[in-house]
Design a protein around this motif. Sequence first.
Motif, PDB file in Angstrom:
ATOM      1  N   GLU A  35       0.819  -1.209   0.000  1.00 57.10           N
ATOM      2  CA  GLU A  35       0.000   0.000   0.000  1.00 57.10           C
ATOM      3  C   GLU A  35       0.853   1.259   0.000  1.00 57.10           C
ATOM      4  O   GLU A  35       0.485   2.273  -0.612  1.00 57.10           O
ATOM      5  CB  GLU A  35      -0.935  -0.004   1.216  1.00 57.10           C
ATOM      6  CG  GLU A  35      -1.929   1.148   1.237  1.00 57.10           C
ATOM      7  CD  GLU A  35      -2.898   1.069   2.403  1.00 57.10           C
ATOM      8  OE1 GLU A  35      -3.660   2.039   2.607  1.00 57.10           O
ATOM      9  OE2 GLU A  35      -2.889   0.045   3.117  1.00 57.10           O
ATOM     10  N   ASP A  36       2.021   1.219   0.665  1.00 58.53           N
ATOM     11  CA  ASP A  36       2.855   2.412   0.750  1.00 58.53           C
ATOM     12  C   ASP A  36       3.836   2.536  -0.412  1.00 58.53           C
ATOM     13  O   ASP A  36       4.603   3.509  -0.469  1.00 58.53           O
ATOM     14  CB  ASP A  36       3.609   2.452   2.085  1.00 58.53           C
ATOM     15  CG  ASP A  36       4.503   1.233   2.285  1.00 58.53           C
ATOM     16  OD1 ASP A  36       4.263   0.200   1.629  1.00 58.53           O
ATOM     17  OD2 ASP A  36       5.439   1.300   3.111  1.00 58.53           O
ATOM     18  N   ASP A  37       3.858   1.586  -1.324  1.00 57.02           N
ATOM     19  CA  ASP A  37       4.658   1.729  -2.537  1.00 57.02           C
ATOM     20  C   ASP A  37       3.982   2.730  -3.476  1.00 57.02           C
ATOM     21  O   ASP A  37       2.779   2.961  -3.387  1.00 57.02           O
ATOM     22  CB  ASP A  37       4.820   0.384  -3.248  1.00 57.02           C
ATOM     23  CG  ASP A  37       5.639  -0.618  -2.445  1.00 57.02           C
ATOM     24  OD1 ASP A  37       6.492  -0.184  -1.651  1.00 57.02           O
ATOM     25  OD2 ASP A  37       5.419  -1.834  -2.612  1.00 57.02           O
ATOM     26  N   TYR A  38       4.766   3.301  -4.389  1.00 54.52           N
ATOM     27  CA  TYR A  38       4.203   4.286  -5.309  1.00 54.52           C
ATOM     28  C   TYR A  38       4.383   3.806  -6.738  1.00 54.52           C
ATOM     29  O   TYR A  38       5.445   3.313  -7.114  1.00 54.52           O
ATOM     30  CB  TYR A  38       4.864   5.657  -5.135  1.00 54.52           C
ATOM     31  CG  TYR A  38       3.948   6.812  -5.456  1.00 54.52           C
ATOM     32  CD1 TYR A  38       3.360   7.565  -4.447  1.00 54.52           C
ATOM     33  CD2 TYR A  38       3.650   7.148  -6.781  1.00 54.52           C
ATOM     34  CE1 TYR A  38       2.507   8.629  -4.736  1.00 54.52           C
ATOM     35  CE2 TYR A  38       2.809   8.204  -7.074  1.00 54.52           C
ATOM     36  CZ  TYR A  38       2.235   8.939  -6.052  1.00 54.52           C
ATOM     37  OH  TYR A  38       1.385   9.977  -6.338  1.00 54.52           O
ATOM     38  N   ARG A  55      -4.524  -1.170  -7.496  1.00 52.38           N
ATOM     39  CA  ARG A  55      -4.286  -0.081  -6.559  1.00 52.38           C
ATOM     40  C   ARG A  55      -5.583   0.519  -6.034  1.00 52.38           C
ATOM     41  O   ARG A  55      -5.568   1.484  -5.259  1.00 52.38           O
ATOM     42  CB  ARG A  55      -3.457   1.025  -7.219  1.00 52.38           C
ATOM     43  CG  ARG A  55      -2.094   0.583  -7.694  1.00 52.38           C
ATOM     44  CD  ARG A  55      -1.218   0.066  -6.572  1.00 52.38           C
ATOM     45  NE  ARG A  55      -0.879   1.090  -5.601  1.00 52.38           N
ATOM     46  CZ  ARG A  55      -0.138   0.881  -4.512  1.00 52.38           C
ATOM     47  NH1 ARG A  55       0.298  -0.342  -4.248  1.00 52.38           N
ATOM     48  NH2 ARG A  55       0.145   1.849  -3.687  1.00 52.38           N
ATOM     49  N   GLY A  56      -6.719  -0.030  -6.452  1.00 58.06           N
ATOM     50  CA  GLY A  56      -7.996   0.433  -5.931  1.00 58.06           C
ATOM     51  C   GLY A  56      -8.587   1.629  -6.641  1.00 58.06           C
ATOM     52  O   GLY A  56      -9.502   2.270  -6.122  1.00 58.06           O
ATOM     53  N   ASN A  60      -2.363  10.626  -4.834  1.00 57.43           N
ATOM     54  CA  ASN A  60      -1.887  10.317  -3.490  1.00 57.43           C
ATOM     55  C   ASN A  60      -2.878   9.493  -2.671  1.00 57.43           C
ATOM     56  O   ASN A  60      -2.528   9.007  -1.598  1.00 57.43           O
ATOM     57  CB  ASN A  60      -1.550  11.613  -2.753  1.00 57.43           C
ATOM     58  CG  ASN A  60      -0.367  12.326  -3.374  1.00 57.43           C
ATOM     59  OD1 ASN A  60       0.569  11.687  -3.849  1.00 57.43           O
ATOM     60  ND2 ASN A  60      -0.408  13.654  -3.396  1.00 57.43           N
ATOM     61  N   SER A  61      -4.106   9.356  -3.174  1.00 57.04           N
ATOM     62  CA  SER A  61      -5.080   8.533  -2.456  1.00 57.04           C
ATOM     63  C   SER A  61      -4.755   7.048  -2.580  1.00 57.04           C
ATOM     64  O   SER A  61      -5.027   6.265  -1.667  1.00 57.04           O
ATOM     65  CB  SER A  61      -6.488   8.800  -2.986  1.00 57.04           C
ATOM     66  OG  SER A  61      -6.887  10.128  -2.721  1.00 57.04           O
ATOM     67  N   ASN A  62      -4.208   6.673  -3.712  1.00 61.26           N
ATOM     68  CA  ASN A  62      -3.888   5.270  -3.965  1.00 61.26           C
ATOM     69  C   ASN A  62      -2.410   5.050  -4.278  1.00 61.26           C
ATOM     70  O   ASN A  62      -2.022   3.938  -4.642  1.00 61.26           O
ATOM     71  CB  ASN A  62      -4.717   4.740  -5.144  1.00 61.26           C
ATOM     72  CG  ASN A  62      -6.201   4.974  -4.986  1.00 61.26           C
ATOM     73  OD1 ASN A  62      -6.704   6.073  -5.213  1.00 61.26           O
ATOM     74  ND2 ASN A  62      -6.923   3.940  -4.574  1.00 61.26           N
ATOM     75  N   ASP A 116      10.796   3.011   4.022  1.00 60.78           N
ATOM     76  CA  ASP A 116      11.238   1.688   3.567  1.00 60.78           C
ATOM     77  C   ASP A 116      10.351   1.163   2.441  1.00 60.78           C
ATOM     78  O   ASP A 116      10.314  -0.030   2.165  1.00 60.78           O
ATOM     79  CB  ASP A 116      11.257   0.687   4.719  1.00 60.78           C
ATOM     80  CG  ASP A 116       9.859   0.350   5.231  1.00 60.78           C
ATOM     81  OD1 ASP A 116       8.912   1.102   4.898  1.00 60.78           O
ATOM     82  OD2 ASP A 116       9.710  -0.654   5.953  1.00 60.78           O
ATOM     83  N   SER A 117       9.641   2.074   1.775  1.00 60.85           N
ATOM     84  CA  SER A 117       8.783   1.683   0.657  1.00 60.85           C
ATOM     85  C   SER A 117       9.593   1.695  -0.632  1.00 60.85           C
ATOM     86  O   SER A 117      10.769   2.058  -0.651  1.00 60.85           O
ATOM     87  CB  SER A 117       7.592   2.635   0.552  1.00 60.85           C
ATOM     88  OG  SER A 117       8.029   3.975   0.475  1.00 60.85           O
ATOM     89  N   ALA A 118       8.946   1.297  -1.714  1.00 60.11           N
ATOM     90  CA  ALA A 118       9.606   1.224  -3.019  1.00 60.11           C
ATOM     91  C   ALA A 118       8.728   1.882  -4.073  1.00 60.11           C
ATOM     92  O   ALA A 118       7.552   2.185  -3.834  1.00 60.11           O
ATOM     93  CB  ALA A 118       9.897  -0.231  -3.393  1.00 60.11           C
TER      94      ALA A 118
END
Length: 438
Positions: free
Chosen positions: A159-162, A176-177, A198-200, A229-231
């Motif tokens: 969830e915190d990956d972009y 990603r919803g 930024n919502s998803n 620590d996201s990717a």
Amino acid sequence: MTESTAARQPRRSAGSKATGTTGTKTGTTAAKAGAKTGAKSAAKTAAKSGTTGTPGAKRTTRTTRAAAAGKGSETELVQLLTPEGERVGTARNSAYAEYAGYVADITPDELRGLYRDMVLTRRFDAEATALQRQGELGLWASLLGQEAAQIGSGRATREDDYVFPTYREHGVAWCRGVDPTNLLGMFRGVNNGGWDPNSNNFHLYTIVIGSQALHATGYAMGITKDGADSAVIAYFGDGASSQGDVSEAFNFAAVYNAPVVFFCQNNQWAISESNEKQTRVPLYQRAQGFGFPGVRVDGNDALACLAVTRWALERARRGEGPALIEAYTYRMGAHTTSDDPSRYRHDDERASWEAKDPILRLRRFLESANHADEGFFGELEAESEALGKRVREVVRAMPDPDRFAIFENVYADGHALVDEERAQFAAYQASFAEAEGV
């Protein structure tokens, strides 16, 4: 071995097997003579059959080369499910055992989820194509045939990956919803992207070819400074791999050890340009020149795409830098609805890839492993129909595009030239109303 050896991979030996050849002057002379004789013979045969110098023959040659490349490249693929829906044994290659470990604990429910995602994404995509043909959308870029690459990789993200997409990542958006109907507003011309990135953690679609690779790299460098620590994962196609922006992104990512995964969907055609006109080496090997690992995965195998992307994202989060994934797949439809692929490729090429259909492949596995029954498939069919109906209703309820919106926000304080162009366009639009009234 599927990975380039520029960087050692976790939990895996770095050895690779190489073969060398030596030659003599006599052998070289003989080879030249043989090549010369063979070339003359081939030329005579072609001239006799009347197949040289015609557009059709040229297209056949390109298609034949592409098919041969596809056949030869199968030995390089990370593959966990065969086209027949059978699990690949780990004895086939040591690399397979490593990647298989990333999906070793996958549950039947998760497998059914992958299948559901692909089926619903394909249905949405088909509805969007039909709506464009009916005049409801200005354009549509179909993902037909690339569902496994997108769903497999999309489900590997946290969830915190972009995510930085191109304009075809409808399956990743689903993962990603992002409501699929939000994707259609841009293609109807009523907005510039109907969702908050930024919502998803899913960036707006990028039409400029290759630029999102730089955006993703910069974002990855930023979150490193933030201590996250996201990717980050950036999607692009084989055609975009020829863009300078992508090479620059590779270099920056490598030098700054950015936690970014470059996911290239090699669907064999950059609009009408085949792979052989794009590169002399498999795309995943380009990573070696920049100092990070590259992997080629079967892009029609959702399980393999899930495993390899998990591997790449996890190593990025651990601070081990970027990786390149080349998902070897096929664009079953047109580049966009404005394209006619029959002008540059043959039906037999498409037929060979239909046998590797990603959805059918996973269904065969689910059935053979008794992970799904007819009740599951029946319920999914009903859900698919309901999705198609909702998409049609939402799109048809959208307003028509504002024809004058293109002139807004070009300059902060307005501009005389823009005002002049707006007036010219208004007069042009008014001419239609006058003609109808005559």
